[in-house]
Design a protein around this motif. Structure first.
Motif, mmCIF file in Angstrom:
data_model
loop_
_atom_site.group_PDB
_atom_site.id
_atom_site.type_symbol
_atom_site.label_atom_id
_atom_site.label_comp_id
_atom_site.label_asym_id
_atom_site.label_seq_id
_atom_site.Cartn_x
_atom_site.Cartn_y
_atom_site.Cartn_z
ATOM 1 N N VAL A 167 30.031 57.284 34.951
ATOM 2 C CA VAL A 167 29.815 55.833 34.978
ATOM 3 C C VAL A 167 31.027 55.062 34.484
ATOM 4 O O VAL A 167 31.387 54.025 35.045
ATOM 5 N N ASP A 168 31.688 55.563 33.449
ATOM 6 C CA ASP A 168 32.737 54.785 32.781
ATOM 7 C C ASP A 168 34.120 54.930 33.395
ATOM 8 O O ASP A 168 35.070 54.313 32.928
ATOM 9 N N GLY A 169 34.277 55.769 34.410
ATOM 10 C CA GLY A 169 35.588 55.894 35.031
ATOM 11 C C GLY A 169 36.553 56.699 34.183
ATOM 12 O O GLY A 169 36.171 57.609 33.454
ATOM 13 N N HIS A 170 37.837 56.339 34.251
ATOM 14 C CA HIS A 170 38.886 57.086 33.559
ATOM 15 C C HIS A 170 38.609 57.110 32.052
ATOM 16 O O HIS A 170 38.373 56.081 31.439
ATOM 17 N N PRO A 171 38.665 58.311 31.436
ATOM 18 C CA PRO A 171 38.286 58.384 30.021
ATOM 19 C C PRO A 171 39.265 57.724 29.068
ATOM 20 O O PRO A 171 38.892 57.419 27.927
ATOM 21 N N TYR A 172 40.519 57.484 29.502
ATOM 22 C CA TYR A 172 41.531 56.963 28.581
ATOM 23 C C TYR A 172 42.232 55.697 29.066
ATOM 24 O O TYR A 172 42.915 55.038 28.290
ATOM 25 N N HIS A 173 42.110 55.356 30.317
ATOM 26 C CA HIS A 173 42.845 54.203 30.858
ATOM 27 C C HIS A 173 42.134 52.909 30.463
ATOM 28 O O HIS A 173 40.928 52.765 30.701
ATOM 29 N N PRO A 174 42.848 51.929 29.875
ATOM 30 C CA PRO A 174 42.190 50.646 29.597
ATOM 31 C C PRO A 174 41.610 49.991 30.841
ATOM 32 O O PRO A 174 40.643 49.234 30.746
ATOM 33 N N ASN A 175 42.187 50.266 32.007
ATOM 34 C CA ASN A 175 41.652 49.744 33.273
ATOM 35 C C ASN A 175 40.658 50.717 33.899
ATOM 36 O O ASN A 175 40.626 50.899 35.115
ATOM 37 N N CYS A 176 39.829 51.316 33.055
ATOM 38 C CA CYS A 176 38.966 52.414 33.505
ATOM 39 C C CYS A 176 38.023 52.027 34.631
ATOM 40 O O CYS A 176 37.642 52.864 35.440
ATOM 41 N N ARG A 177 37.629 50.765 34.713
ATOM 42 C CA ARG A 177 36.729 50.331 35.776
ATOM 43 C C ARG A 177 37.278 49.101 36.500
ATOM 44 O O ARG A 177 36.517 48.266 36.968
ATOM 45 N N SER A 178 38.593 49.015 36.596
ATOM 46 C CA SER A 178 39.214 47.877 37.258
ATOM 47 C C SER A 178 39.036 47.980 38.764
ATOM 48 O O SER A 178 39.429 48.968 39.375
ATOM 49 N N ARG A 179 38.427 46.960 39.359
ATOM 50 C CA ARG A 179 38.220 46.948 40.809
ATOM 51 C C ARG A 179 38.568 45.574 41.368
ATOM 52 O O ARG A 179 37.690 44.841 41.848
ATOM 53 N N PRO A 180 39.826 45.196 41.278
ATOM 54 C CA PRO A 180 40.209 43.877 41.803
ATOM 55 C C PRO A 180 39.970 43.793 43.306
ATOM 56 O O PRO A 180 40.201 44.754 44.037
ATOM 57 N N GLY A 181 39.501 42.651 43.741
ATOM 58 C CA GLY A 181 39.227 42.473 45.153
ATOM 59 C C GLY A 181 37.826 42.862 45.566
ATOM 60 O O GLY A 181 37.433 42.653 46.717
ATOM 61 N N PHE A 182 37.031 43.415 44.637
ATOM 62 C CA PHE A 182 35.655 43.786 44.922
ATOM 63 C C PHE A 182 34.722 42.754 44.306
ATOM 64 O O PHE A 182 34.761 42.507 43.097
ATOM 65 N N SER A 183 33.890 42.156 45.130
ATOM 66 C CA SER A 183 32.858 41.263 44.604
ATOM 67 C C SER A 183 31.782 42.091 43.922
ATOM 68 O O SER A 183 31.747 43.329 44.039
ATOM 69 N N VAL A 184 30.873 41.424 43.223
ATOM 70 C CA VAL A 184 29.748 42.128 42.616
ATOM 71 C C VAL A 184 28.918 42.821 43.691
ATOM 72 O O VAL A 184 28.526 43.987 43.547
ATOM 73 N N ALA A 185 28.670 42.125 44.794
ATOM 74 C CA ALA A 185 27.890 42.727 45.877
ATOM 75 C C ALA A 185 28.579 43.977 46.423
ATOM 76 O O ALA A 185 27.921 44.980 46.738
ATOM 77 N N GLU A 186 29.913 43.940 46.530
ATOM 78 C CA GLU A 186 30.646 45.103 47.039
ATOM 79 C C GLU A 186 30.640 46.254 46.043
ATOM 80 O O GLU A 186 30.559 47.429 46.430
ATOM 81 N N GLN A 187 30.716 45.952 44.755
ATOM 82 C CA GLN A 187 30.624 47.031 43.774
ATOM 83 C C GLN A 187 29.260 47.703 43.849
ATOM 84 O O GLN A 187 29.157 48.934 43.822
ATOM 85 N N LEU A 188 28.208 46.905 43.946
ATOM 86 C CA LEU A 188 26.868 47.484 44.043
ATOM 87 C C LEU A 188 26.699 48.283 45.331
ATOM 88 O O LEU A 188 25.983 49.294 45.358
ATOM 89 N N ALA A 189 27.375 47.866 46.394
ATOM 90 C CA ALA A 189 27.214 48.514 47.696
ATOM 91 C C ALA A 189 28.077 49.750 47.874
ATOM 92 O O ALA A 189 27.735 50.624 48.676
ATOM 93 N N TYR A 190 29.200 49.844 47.131
ATOM 94 C CA TYR A 190 30.166 50.910 47.407
ATOM 95 C C TYR A 190 30.483 51.811 46.214
ATOM 96 O O TYR A 190 30.962 52.929 46.413
ATOM 97 N N ALA A 191 30.272 51.368 44.984
ATOM 98 C CA ALA A 191 30.704 52.141 43.816
ATOM 99 C C ALA A 191 29.749 53.301 43.564
ATOM 100 O O ALA A 191 28.521 53.116 43.566
ATOM 101 N N PRO A 192 30.262 54.491 43.328
ATOM 102 C CA PRO A 192 29.396 55.674 43.233
ATOM 103 C C PRO A 192 28.373 55.604 42.113
ATOM 104 O O PRO A 192 27.250 56.098 42.270
ATOM 105 N N GLU A 193 28.738 55.005 40.976
ATOM 106 C CA GLU A 193 27.800 54.977 39.851
ATOM 107 C C GLU A 193 26.563 54.126 40.147
ATOM 108 O O GLU A 193 25.539 54.240 39.455
ATOM 109 N N HIS A 194 26.628 53.273 41.179
ATOM 110 C CA HIS A 194 25.454 52.509 41.593
ATOM 111 C C HIS A 194 24.624 53.254 42.636
ATOM 112 O O HIS A 194 23.585 52.756 43.079
ATOM 113 N N ARG A 195 25.097 54.418 43.052
ATOM 114 C CA ARG A 195 24.365 55.363 43.891
ATOM 115 C C ARG A 195 23.936 54.785 45.245
ATOM 116 O O ARG A 195 22.805 54.977 45.688
ATOM 117 N N PRO A 196 24.850 54.099 45.926
ATOM 118 C CA PRO A 196 24.488 53.578 47.242
ATOM 119 C C PRO A 196 24.715 54.621 48.330
ATOM 120 O O PRO A 196 25.294 55.680 48.101
#
Length: 504
Positions: free
Chosen positions: A154-183
């Protein structure tokens, strides 16, 4: 202390209210934890990376003080370079408390900090969204497939401060495409005349049509980058932790798609060079595994193609499950998902896994190949009782190959040139040590003390210069924050972490 939402946090809350209002309360509740998680990663970077504006570091039993150019002082707890759980909720800059990574970077006033601060703000909001979308632990069935285990990360990279950085992705796109949301993601197909494509390996007949190559494309790429391309309906797939790599719902080869967005540090397109070299590197890797007594499998690249553009390319890769005997009860887990695997929490299991990973990967390095064996690329085959049996490695796009070492062992040198090929010992060791040691093993153990126990397994490795470097020197890790703050500097930059076996 209650913190009012930042601009990025407010923006995500507003979008969420429109597309999935039921997640609003859990998103708000997840913000404090996400802020601490990102601040912890940033503090690790500030404590250990060679940032030019950190002019001194003063350690005491109670904490660490960074002396900054211009005379400012930044204070925090003693950092654990291998901790994965958040241990920092507040840092003091000249006595003033900061609980948000983005606002701290802004207050530091460092070169290129404004863009980095914006990324950290967006990352914090995305991380809270990722955590908010998780089902209750009591109602979450145990994963049955490898892709289900991947979606537990769920949390992405264990050490990178940008562990869940997804610039250019709307909330709807994160919910539709990000693996941790299980789409389930519907991939599209772009038809390109075969004469206009570079194809290596075997491109399957079902992805060809009347003299055209059908390239699988991610729907985000189709909407934001390939706007002028006609996209046909494709097939449903489950996103893996890499987001742009997916497992088809009907089974078969995993599909790595181009995704021209910056996730953590890198834009995830597919270079023409990667397509050109894919078949040769895959064939070479299969021959290499014959020297490993069945302890390492490398997933084959089945086919790769590009329309001579990094934005329009795809790779078909063998799924790692083919190297586990499902009938015998074996299963395959990505190393990054081991935090969700209960047996991996015991020191005995971690020692057994470290013994396997170190012996195999160091042997491969000695033979002449440095694997990028971080928690996403490296997988472990487990017995029915959960014991680590052997390793699976995937994604050969960024390994390093040493012709001199291969020749020393009588191995054929593949017909390659370019960035994959080097005899530079520092480059080879950084590639492996920085991914396996300060990445996969460090994150699996989760603390310096536990990492020291796991790393002690290296004492049984065959003597040699690589082993000596592993046992006695500081351990390299990518200076991920320095890289984000150095946009004009190409390539990787490096930091060194204390080696618990070497005392520093």
């Amino acid at each position: 202390m209650h913190l009012s939402p930042s601009p990025a946090e407010e923006a995500v809350a507003a979008e969420l209210a429109g597309v999935r209002p039921s997640l609003g309360p859990s998103y708000a509740a997840a913000l404090d934890g996400a802020r601490a998680a990102v601040l912890t990663r940033l503090w690790r970077a500030l404590a250990f990376e060679p940032l030019p504006w950190v002019v001194g570091r003063e350690r005491s039993p109670d904490g660490l003080v960074l002396l900054l150019a211009g005379g400012a002082r930044l204070e925090g707890p003693l950092p654990d370079p291998y901790a994965t759980g958040p241990f920092v909720s507040e840092l003091l800059l000249d006595g003033r408390p900061h609980r948000r990574a983005a606002r701290l970077v802004t207050a530091l006033g460092v070169p290129h900090g404004e863009q980095f601060a914006a990324e950290l703000d967006a990352c914090t909001a995305s991380l809270a969204l990722s955590r908010a979308g998780q089902p209750p632990a009591t109602g979450d069935p145990a994963p049955r497939t490898t892709w289900e285990w991947e979606q537990r990360v769920v949390d992405g990279h264990p050490y990178h401060p940008n562990c869940r950085s997804r610039p250019g992705f709307s909330v709807a796109e994160q919910l539709a495409y990000a693996p941790e949301h299980r789409p389930v993601v519907e991939l599209g197909l772009v038809a390109v005349r075969a004469a206009e494509c570079l194809v290596t390996g075997d491109w399957p007949a079902e992805l060809r049509d009347a003299g055209r190559i059908l390239l699988p494309v991610h729907p985000w790429q189709a909407a934001h980058v390939l706007k002028h391309e006609q996209v046909r309906p494709g097939f449903a797939a489950h996103p893996l932790m890499a987001l742009r790599t997916l497992a088809p719902a009907d089974g078969g080869a995993h599909v790595k798609t181009a995704l021209s967005a910056r996730l953590t540090s890198s834009v995830r397109d597919i270079s023409v060079y990667s397509i050109e070299t894919a078949a040769a590197v895959s064939a070479f890797a299969q021959g290499l595994t014959e020297r490993l007594d069945g302890r390492l499998h490398i997933t084959r690249t089945l086919g790769a193609t590009t329309a001579h553009s990094p934005d329009l390319a795809a790779v078909l890769r063998e799924p790692p499950e083919v190297y586990a005997d499902a009938a015998a009860g074996e299963r395959v887990l990505p190393v990054a998902s081991l935090a969700s695997f209960a047996p991996a929490r015991s020191s005995a299991w971690r020692a057994e896994f470290a013994r396997l990973a170190l012996s195999v990967c160091m042997r491969v390095l000695d033979l002449g190949v440095a694997l990028e064996a971080h928690g996403q690329n490296l997988l472990v085959v487990l017995s029915p009782t959960g014991a680590p049996l052997r390793l699976v490695y995937r994604d050969l796009a960024d390994i390093r190959i040493s012709p001199a070492r291969l020749a020393r062992h009588g191995l054929p040198v593949p017909p390659l040139s370019g960035r994959l090929v080097t005899d530079d010992v520092t480059v080879l060791r950084r590639k492996l040590f920085g991914s396996l040691l300060t990445g996969a093993l460090g994150a699996t153990t989760g603390s310096a003390g536990a990492f020291a126990e796991a790393l002690a397994e290296a004492a049984a490795l065959p003597a040699g210069a690589d082993t000596e470097a592993l046992l006695t020197g500081p351990l390299p890790t990518k200076a991920l924050t320095l890289m984000r703050l150095s946009p004009g500097v190409p390539g990787d930059q490096w930091a060194h972490l204390p080696n618990p076996l070497a005392g520093g």
